[in-house]
Design an enzyme around this catalytic site. Structure first.
Site, PDB file in Angstrom:
ATOM      1  CE  LYS A 140     -50.759-104.770  -9.272  1.00  0.00           C
ATOM      2  NZ  LYS A 140     -50.109-103.880 -10.223  1.00  0.00           N
ATOM      3  CB  THR A 141     -50.387-105.981 -15.162  1.00  0.00           C
ATOM      4  OG1 THR A 141     -49.743-105.750 -13.907  1.00  0.00           O
ATOM      5  CG2 THR A 141     -49.721-105.138 -16.231  1.00  0.00           C
TER       6      THR A 141
ATOM      7  NE  ARG B 153     -44.872-110.923  -3.546  1.00  0.00           N
ATOM      8  CZ  ARG B 153     -45.842-110.448  -4.301  1.00  0.00           C
ATOM      9  NH1 ARG B 153     -45.646-110.200  -5.570  1.00  0.00           N
ATOM     10  NH2 ARG B 153     -47.047-110.213  -3.805  1.00  0.00           N
TER      11      ARG B 153
ATOM     12  CG  ASP C 246     -50.809-100.744 -11.261  1.00  0.00           C
ATOM     13  OD1 ASP C 246     -51.548-101.368 -10.468  1.00  0.00           O
ATOM     14  OD2 ASP C 246     -49.825-101.261 -11.816  1.00  0.00           O
ATOM     15  CD  GLU C 247     -48.675-101.827  -7.249  1.00  0.00           C
ATOM     16  OE1 GLU C 247     -49.311-101.998  -6.192  1.00  0.00           O
ATOM     17  OE2 GLU C 247     -48.039-102.726  -7.814  1.00  0.00           O
TER      18      GLU C 247
ATOM     19  CD  GLN D 272     -49.722-107.261  -2.948  1.00  0.00           C
ATOM     20  OE1 GLN D 272     -48.558-107.396  -3.331  1.00  0.00           O
ATOM     21  NE2 GLN D 272     -50.761-107.526  -3.734  1.00  0.00           N
TER      22      GLN D 272
END
Length: 669
Positions: A28-29, A602, A214-215, A245
Site C-alpha cells: 500500500k505504501t 507479520r 493512509d490507515e 487491521q
C-alpha cells in the site's frame, strides 16, 4: 516501477472518490507514493493542492524520503505530508483570527491530560487508574462527537456520567483559561470551523483539491468528518485501509467508517489489493480462515505466489515458565541447525506483563533481546521538564508547566506555598505566573519565599528574551543556566540512568538546533513551531525497524502493526488472554480476532502459537483453555506438540459452547 495490474489501476484512478482495501503486505505504501507522483506528472494536480495524511510523523517522514527519490525537493515541500493532528494544527494557525484564539497557545499531551484530570477529581478517584482511564476516554469520545459539556449534561443517565460531565466541564474551562489545546482539539476545532464557516470551508477546499489518507480504518468520527468536509466540493480522494487491521477502537477508531464511506459516496470506486508479497501461502490461509469469522462490509481474501511453506506449530507449556523455555529452545535449535539470526525472530504478546518471564529465560540462556518501548522519548522526565520550560516561555498562562518546573531543579518552594499561589490564582482568575509577579503576594507569603519565586520568574523572563535571539540554542542555555546536568546526577543516581538521561537531553538539543536551521525538506522553525512539533511528534520506538546487535524483538501485538519478521511467536494463546477476558465478557471478540490476524500477518516464513496450561494470577495458579481462535484455524495447517491436550481442549471448548447455547435458549424463553 514494478507494479501489478491492481496496483496500477489504484494509482491511475484519480477522478472521483476511491477506497483502496489494501490487505497486509500488499504494497500500500508503494501505491500511495506512486499515486502522488502520478497525480503531479499527469498534469491534473499541482503539488501545493495535494495532501497526504498519515497517523504518525514517522510514517510521514518515511513518505517524504521515498518521494524524494522521484520528485525534487521544491515539489515535495509544496505537498502537505502530515498527520491528521499536524493538518488540524496547520488549519488552526492559518485561521487563528476566525477562531478567536490567542496565537501563543500551547499543546497538552497525554501525560499533561492525566495530570490535570487527576488534579480535578483527586478526591473522587484518588488512585483509581480504571476510573481515570474511563474519564479520559469519555472526554475524548465527547469531543470527537462534537459535544459540549452542556450537551453532555443534558443527556447523562447516571451519577457516574454526571460526574464525568462535571470533570469534562472543569477540564475544558482550564484549557480555555490557560490558552491550551489538547490532541482532540486539533481535529475537532478545525472541523467545526470548516462546518460552520463557508468562507473558510471554500478556502481549504480550493487549497486541497486531492486528498490521500493512509490507515483509513483507524479514523475516528471527527477525522472522518474532516475528510468529508475537505473533499465535499470535488470528491477527489483516495483512502487506503484494511478493516481487518482495525485494532484501535479503544482509542476511538471506528471501523464502521468504511461502511459510512460507501453510504456517503454512492459513486465510490472500491479497489481490493489482495496480493500479499510477504507471507507464505500457509500463513495467509490461516489468516484468511481466522478473519472470515468476523462480519465484513466488504469481503477480501489474501493470496500469495510464494511457496505454501512450513506448518504452523502450536507449542504447549505446563506453566508460563515452560512455555517461555520452549520458545527459547526453538530459537536456539534453529540457530544451531540453520544458522538463523536472533534478529529474525519476534515474540508478540497481548499485554506488556507477558514479557517478564520471557526476559528471565532469555537472560538465563544468554540470548540478546530488545523490548520495543511503549513510552515516547518526549515522556521521559528529563525531556518533559525541558519541554515544560519551553512551553512556559511561549505561554506564561500554562499553569501545568509552571507547577511542573518551579522546583526542577529544586528551589525549595514548598507545597503549602504553591497551594497558596493556586488559591490566589483561582480567586483572582489569574495565571500562577501573573500572581507571582503581583505585589499582592507580599500579603500572604514570607519575604524569603517571595524572593525564591521572583528569582524563578526573572529566570523565565531571561529565557524568553534569549529565545528570540537566533544565535542561542535555548535548550543548551536552559541546561547550563539551571545546572540541569547536576540535577540529573542528583535525581537518577544509577550510572546507566544518568548516562541515558544526559544523552537524551543532548539529543533533544541537537534536534532543536536542526529545526532552527532547517533543511531541504523543512523550513527553519521558531520556538513555538518547534515545541508544537515536539509535542505532537510520534517518536516512540515501538515501530522501529532497527534491529540492535542481532537481538530477538519483543513487543505487543499492537506495536507490531506495520512490521514484518521471518519468524513470529504469538504467545499466551489462551482464553482470557487472547482473546482477553473483557472481550469475552462483553461478547466483543472481533477486535481481538483482528489483533491476532495482525500478529499472524507479520510472519514471512515461520509462525508459532504458544500457550500454557496454567497461569499465575494474583498469586493463584489457574487452569487455562487454549484460545478459541486456535480452533478457528484449518487443523491440516497446524502441528500441535501435544495431541492429547488438543483433544481434551476441543471437548472442553465444545462443552462450553453447548452450555452457552443452552443458557441463551433458557433466557430466550
Amino acid at each position: 516501477m514494478c507494479l501489478n495490474i491492481i496496483q496500477k489501476r489504484a494509482i491511475k484512478y484519480i477522478n472521483g472518490p476511491c477506497l483502496i482495501l489494501a490487505g497486509a503486505g500488499s504494497g500500500k505504501t508503494k501505491v500511495i507514493i506512486n499515486k502522488i507522483i502520478y497525480l503531479i506528472n499527469c498534469g491534473q494536480y499541482q503539488p501545493h493542492n495535494i495532501a497526504a495524511i498519515t497517523f504518525t510523523n514517522k510514517a510521514a517522514d518515511e513518505m517524504r524520503v521515498r518521494l524524494s527519490k522521484h520528485l525534487n525537493y521544491l515539489k515535495i515541500n509544496q505537498i502537505i505530508v502530515s498527520t491528521f493532528h499536524s493538518l488540524g494544527l496547520k488549519i488552526i494557525k492559518k485561521e487563528i483570527q476566525e477562531l478567536n484564539l490567542k496565537s501563543n497557545f500551547t499543546l497538552f499531551d497525554e501525560k499533561d491530560q492525566v495530570h490535570l484530570i487527576k488534579k480535578i477529581c483527586q478526591q473522587e478517584i484518588k488512585n483509581n487508574i480504571k476510573s481515570l482511564k474511563k474519564i479520559i476516554f469519555m472526554i475524548s469520545h465527547w469531543k470527537n462527537k462534537f459535544l459540549t459539556p452542556e450537551q453532555v449534561y443534558k443527556s447523562t443517565l447516571s451519577h457516574e456520567e454526571n460526574f464525568f460531565a462535571y470533570v469534562y466541564e472543569k477540564y475544558n474551562n482550564y484549557l480555555s483559561e490557560a490558552n491550551i489545546l489538547d490532541f482532540d482539539d486539533l481535529i475537532c476545532i478545525p472541523t467545526l470551523l470548516l462546518k460552520n464557516n463557508t468562507i473558510v470551508q471554500n478556502r481549504w477546499q480550493k487549497k486541497i483539491t486531492y486528498l490521500l489518507v493512509d490507515e483509513y480504518q483507524d479514523t475516528n468520527n471527527s477525522q472522518y468528518e474532516l475528510i468529508k468536509i475537505l473533499t465535499q466540493s470535488n470528491k477527489n480522494f483516495t483512502l487506503v485501509g484494511d478493516d481487518d487491521q482495525s485494532i484501535y477502537t479503544w482509542r476511538g477508531a471506528n471501523p464502521k467508517n468504511i461502511n459510512s464511506l460507501i453510504q456517503d459516496f454512492p459513486n465510490l470506486e472500491i479497489i481490493k489489493m489482495e496480493h500479499n508479497y510477504r507471507s507464505s501461502g500457509r500463513i495467509l490461509n490461516i489468516a484468511n480462515c481466522l478473519i472470515a469469522n468476523n462480519t465484513h462490509f466488504l469481503e477480501k481474501k489474501l493470496f500469495s505466489q510464494l511457496q505454501y511453506g512450513n506448518y504452523i506449530k502450536v507449542l504447549t507449556g505446563r506453566n508460563e515458565e515452560q512455555e517461555a523455555e520452549k520458545i527459547v529452545e526453538t530459537m536456539i535449535t534453529q540457530n544451531i541447525k540453520h544458522n538463523t539470526k536472533y534478529e529474525d525472530y519476534a515474540i508478540l504478546y497481548r499485554n506488556n506483563y507477558q514479557s517478564r518471564i520471557l526476559e528471565k529465560i532469555l537472560i538465563k540462556k544468554n540470548i540478546p533481546y530488545y523490548i520495543s518501548e511503549k513510552s515516547s522519548f518526549f515522556f521521559r522526565p528529563e525531556i518533559k521538564y525541558l519541554l515544560s520550560y519551553l512551553r512556559l516561555i511561549i505561554n506564561n498562562n500554562d499553569n501545568d508547566s509552571f507547577m511542573r518546573i518551579i522546583n526542577i531543579p529544586s528551589r525549595k518552594i514548598g507545597k503549602i506555598t504553591l497551594k497558596k499561589l493556586e488559591d490566589k490564582a483561582n480567586e483572582t482568575k489569574q495565571s500562577l505566573f501573573q500572581v507571582s509577579e503581583n505585589l499582592e503576594i507580599n500579603s500572604f507569603l514570607a519575604q524569603n519565599t517571595i524572593n525564591k519565586i521572583k528569582k524563578f520568574i526573572l529566570k523565565i523572563k531571561k529565557f524568553t528574551k534569549k529565545s528570540f535571539l537566533k544565535e542561542y540554542n535555548i535548550i543548551d542555555y536552559i541546561i547550563n543556566d539551571t545546572h540541569y546536568e547536576k540535577w540529573i546526577f542528583k535525581t537518577f543516581k544509577e550510572a546507566n540512568k544518568i548516562e541515558n538521561s544526559i544523552n537524551n537531553i543532548h539529543t533533544l538539543s541537537k534536534w532543536f538546533q536542526n529545526m532552527i536551521e532547517g533543511n531541504i525538506f523543512e523550513k527553519p522553525m521558531n520556538l513555538s513551531q518547534i515545541v508544537e512539533r515536539m509535542t505532537i511528534r510520534d517518536l516512540t520506538n515501538q515501530n522501529t525497524k532497527d534491529k540492535k546487535n542481532n537481538q530477538v524483538q519483543l513487543m505487543t501485538l499492537h506495536a507490531s502493526k506495520g512490521l514484518e519478521f521471518s519468524s513470529v511467536f504469538i504467545i499466551g494463546m489462551c482464553e482470557g488472554i487472547l482473546p482477553n477476558q473483557k472481550s469475552i465478557d462483553k461478547n466483543n471478540l472481533e477486535e481481538e480476532r483482528r489483533l491476532t490476524y495482525v500478529g499472524i500477518t507479520r510472519a514471512k516464513k515461520q509462525l508459532f502459537f504458544t500457550y500454557s496450561q496454567t497461569y499465575q494470577k494474583y498469586g493463584q495458579k489457574m487452569d487455562m483453555l487454549p484460545s478459541r481462535f486456535l480452533f478457528e484455524l484449518p487443523h491440516e495447517d497446524l502441528k500441535w506438540d501435544q495431541k492429547c491436550v488438543l483433544n481434551t481442549s476441543i471437548n472442553q471448548i465444545e462443552k462450553s459452547k453447548y452450555r452457552i447455547l443452552n443458557l441463551k435458549k433458557i433466557i430466550a424463553k
